[in-house]
Scaffold this motif. Structure first.
Motif, short mmCIF file in Angstrom:
data_model
loop_
_atom_site.label_atom_id
_atom_site.label_comp_id
_atom_site.label_asym_id
_atom_site.label_seq_id
_atom_site.Cartn_x
_atom_site.Cartn_y
_atom_site.Cartn_z
N ARG A 22 0.82 -1.21 0.00
CA ARG A 22 0.00 0.00 0.00
C ARG A 22 0.86 1.27 0.00
NH1 ARG A 22 -5.44 -0.75 3.47
NH2 ARG A 22 -5.83 1.10 2.20
N ALA A 23 2.08 1.17 -0.48
CA ALA A 23 2.98 2.34 -0.50
C ALA A 23 2.37 3.50 -1.29
CB ALA A 23 4.33 1.95 -1.10
N ASP A 24 1.77 3.19 -2.44
CA ASP A 24 1.16 4.26 -3.26
C ASP A 24 -0.03 4.90 -2.54
OD1 ASP A 24 2.98 3.86 -5.26
OD2 ASP A 24 1.66 2.60 -6.48
N ASP A 25 -0.84 4.06 -1.89
CA ASP A 25 -1.99 4.57 -1.14
C ASP A 25 -1.53 5.46 0.01
OD1 ASP A 25 -4.60 4.93 -0.23
OD2 ASP A 25 -4.53 3.12 1.02
N ILE A 26 -0.48 5.02 0.71
CA ILE A 26 0.07 5.81 1.82
C ILE A 26 0.58 7.15 1.31
CG2 ILE A 26 1.93 5.91 3.52
CD1 ILE A 26 1.70 2.85 3.76
N ALA A 27 1.31 7.12 0.22
CA ALA A 27 1.87 8.35 -0.36
C ALA A 27 0.75 9.30 -0.79
CB ALA A 27 2.77 8.01 -1.54
N ASP A 54 6.52 9.28 -1.90
CA ASP A 54 6.85 7.99 -2.52
C ASP A 54 8.12 7.41 -1.91
OD1 ASP A 54 4.69 8.01 -4.22
OD2 ASP A 54 5.76 8.96 -5.88
N THR A 55 9.13 8.26 -1.74
CA THR A 55 10.42 7.79 -1.22
C THR A 55 10.31 7.31 0.21
OG1 THR A 55 11.54 9.40 -2.65
CG2 THR A 55 12.83 8.43 -0.88
N VAL A 56 9.69 8.13 1.06
CA VAL A 56 9.59 7.79 2.48
C VAL A 56 8.67 6.59 2.69
CG1 VAL A 56 8.87 8.59 4.76
CG2 VAL A 56 10.13 10.13 3.25
N ALA A 57 7.54 6.55 2.00
CA ALA A 57 6.58 5.45 2.19
C ALA A 57 7.19 4.10 1.83
CB ALA A 57 5.33 5.71 1.35
N SER A 58 7.86 4.03 0.69
CA SER A 58 8.46 2.75 0.29
C SER A 58 9.59 2.36 1.23
CB SER A 58 8.98 2.85 -1.15
OG SER A 58 9.99 3.84 -1.27
N ALA A 59 10.37 3.35 1.67
CA ALA A 59 11.47 3.06 2.60
C ALA A 59 10.93 2.63 3.96
CB ALA A 59 12.36 4.29 2.76
N LEU A 60 9.83 3.23 4.38
CA LEU A 60 9.23 2.87 5.66
C LEU A 60 8.75 1.43 5.67
CD1 LEU A 60 8.21 3.97 8.45
CD2 LEU A 60 6.03 4.38 7.31
N LEU A 61 8.06 1.02 4.61
CA LEU A 61 7.58 -0.35 4.53
C LEU A 61 8.74 -1.34 4.46
CD1 LEU A 61 4.48 -0.06 2.15
CD2 LEU A 61 4.62 0.12 4.64
N ALA A 62 9.79 -0.95 3.75
CA ALA A 62 10.97 -1.82 3.67
C ALA A 62 11.63 -1.96 5.03
CB ALA A 62 11.96 -1.26 2.65
N GLY A 63 11.69 -0.86 5.77
CA GLY A 63 12.30 -0.91 7.10
C GLY A 63 11.50 -1.74 8.08
N LEU A 64 10.16 -1.65 8.01
CA LEU A 64 9.31 -2.46 8.89
C LEU A 64 9.47 -3.95 8.62
CD1 LEU A 64 5.93 -0.47 9.04
CD2 LEU A 64 7.31 -1.21 11.00
N ASP A 65 9.73 -4.28 7.36
CA ASP A 65 9.82 -5.68 6.98
C ASP A 65 11.25 -6.21 7.14
OD1 ASP A 65 8.78 -8.08 6.17
OD2 ASP A 65 8.92 -7.65 4.02
N THR A 66 11.93 -5.78 8.20
CA THR A 66 13.27 -6.26 8.52
C THR A 66 13.28 -6.76 9.96
OG1 THR A 66 14.06 -4.12 9.37
CG2 THR A 66 14.30 -4.52 6.99
N SER A 67 14.42 -7.25 10.38
CA SER A 67 14.55 -7.74 11.76
C SER A 67 15.03 -6.67 12.72
CB SER A 67 15.53 -8.92 11.79
OG SER A 67 16.82 -8.52 11.32
N LEU A 68 15.21 -5.45 12.24
CA LEU A 68 15.67 -4.38 13.11
C LEU A 68 14.63 -4.07 14.18
CD1 LEU A 68 17.11 -1.84 10.48
CD2 LEU A 68 18.42 -3.08 12.22
N PRO A 69 15.06 -3.77 15.42
CA PRO A 69 14.11 -3.36 16.45
C PRO A 69 13.39 -2.09 16.02
CG PRO A 69 16.25 -3.91 17.42
CD PRO A 69 16.43 -3.91 15.94
N VAL A 70 12.15 -1.94 16.42
CA VAL A 70 11.33 -0.80 15.99
C VAL A 70 12.02 0.52 16.31
CG1 VAL A 70 9.15 0.41 16.33
CG2 VAL A 70 9.18 -2.08 16.17
N ASP A 71 12.61 0.62 17.49
CA ASP A 71 13.24 1.87 17.92
C ASP A 71 14.49 2.21 17.11
OD1 ASP A 71 11.32 2.20 19.85
OD2 ASP A 71 12.49 1.20 21.42
N GLN A 72 15.00 1.23 16.35
CA GLN A 72 16.24 1.46 15.60
C GLN A 72 16.04 1.50 14.10
OE1 GLN A 72 19.31 -1.31 16.88
NE2 GLN A 72 18.60 -1.24 19.01
#
Length: 295
Positions: A22-27, A54-72
């Motif tokens: 939903r990156a486009d919808d978010i943007a 577009d840039t931030v939304a796609s990067a945000l979804l990519a970051g959420l879909d990783t093993s990084l802790p939320v705060d990091q």
């Protein structure tokens, strides 16, 4: 809709599933929300907003879909960090207010929460998902604000440097004679610019004499005198002679009262007298038939 039958599904995975694809919808929603809140902001043209979204939304979804802790995620996920920093720096260069820049990033929180409410029908899970989004976007807002301040400070430093250079021109008066007229207070930063410009001009013009005219300097105290002597020493290291002009009676009296030793420095009351002295030093070279060069 994602129902409560998701059971013990991890809250973060629930958020990822809710926002996935939903990156486009978010943007789209983010751009519309920003335009509603600041429709007349010249720093936020719709084209720029769309690119940022577009840039931030796609990067945000990519970051959420990783093993990084939320705060990091914001600070350690390279794509998301750079997207937020680029947004803030662009706003800083455009002159947008810092609060508006941070609020723009935080507006994304409202968009994400709206989408989560549409996709999660369990109140408890929705609350947990909202807390996750809060933590993530608060970190993004903090990074945005810090980056904005950093960008504005860099712009101010660059503009200050440019003003210093404009206010301390080096003028080619004669063949092998250059001069720098000083106006206003001579502090450490300005001394450095004067020294750099003057030494470069001496090299470029193969100058034998450099005249420092302090007619426009209102007062000379110990600090100003020290700055002048530093410049004179640097000029001498370049193999040129230095003449200080503009020594008015009041300045001469002040220098004497302060006990400042300028005995080794050639001084003259006026720029004309300093130029006459420079002609003697250079052997009375004829003037070059062209306009003075200002640096």
């Amino acid at each position: 809709m994602i129902s409560s039958s998701a059971g013990a599904a991890d809250v973060r995975q629930l958020v990822v599933e809710s926002l996935k694809g939903r990156a486009d919808d978010i943007a789209d929603r983010w751009v519309l929300l920003q335009l509603e809140r600041a429709p007349m902001d010249p720093a936020n043209g719709e084209r720029d907003l769309r690119y940022e979204a577009d840039t931030v939304a796609s990067a945000l979804l990519a970051g959420l879909d990783t093993s990084l802790p939320v705060d990091q995620i914001v600070n350690q996920h390279r794509e998301l960090r750079e997207a937020v920093r680029e947004l803030s720096l662009r706003r800083a260069r455009a002159g947008a207010p810092p609060t508006a820049t941070s609020m723009s990033v935080l507006a994304l929180k409202d968009v994400l929460l709206e989408i989560l409410r549409e996709t999660i029908d369990d109140t408890g899970r929705l609350f947990s998902a909202a807390l996750l989004i809060d933590r993530l976007l608060d970190a993004a807002g903090a990074l945005s604000f810090a980056t904005y301040v950093e960008g504005r400070e860099e712009i101010i430093r660059r503009q200050s440097r440019q003003l210093l250079e404009v206010s301390t021109p080096v003028v080619r008066l004669w063949r092998q004679v250059v001069a720098v007229p000083l106006i206003g207070t001579l502090d450490t930063a300005r001394t450095q610019v004067v020294m750099e410009n003057l030494l470069q001009a001496i090299q470029d013009e193969d100058a034998q004499v450099a005249i420092i005219d302090i007619t426009g300097v209102p007062t000379v105290d110990t600090a100003v005198a020290q700055h002048l002597m530093q410049t004179v020493r640097a000029v001498r290291l370049m193999g040129a002679d230095c003449v200080i002009s503009g020594i008015r009676p009041t300045i001469a009296q002040t220098i004497a009262q302060l006990g400042i030793d300028l005995v080794d420095i050639l001084t003259r009351a006026t720029l004309a007298e300093a130029l006459s002295e420079a002609m003697k030093i250079t052997g009375g070279s004829a003037p070059v038939p062209r306009a003075p060069v200002v640096r």
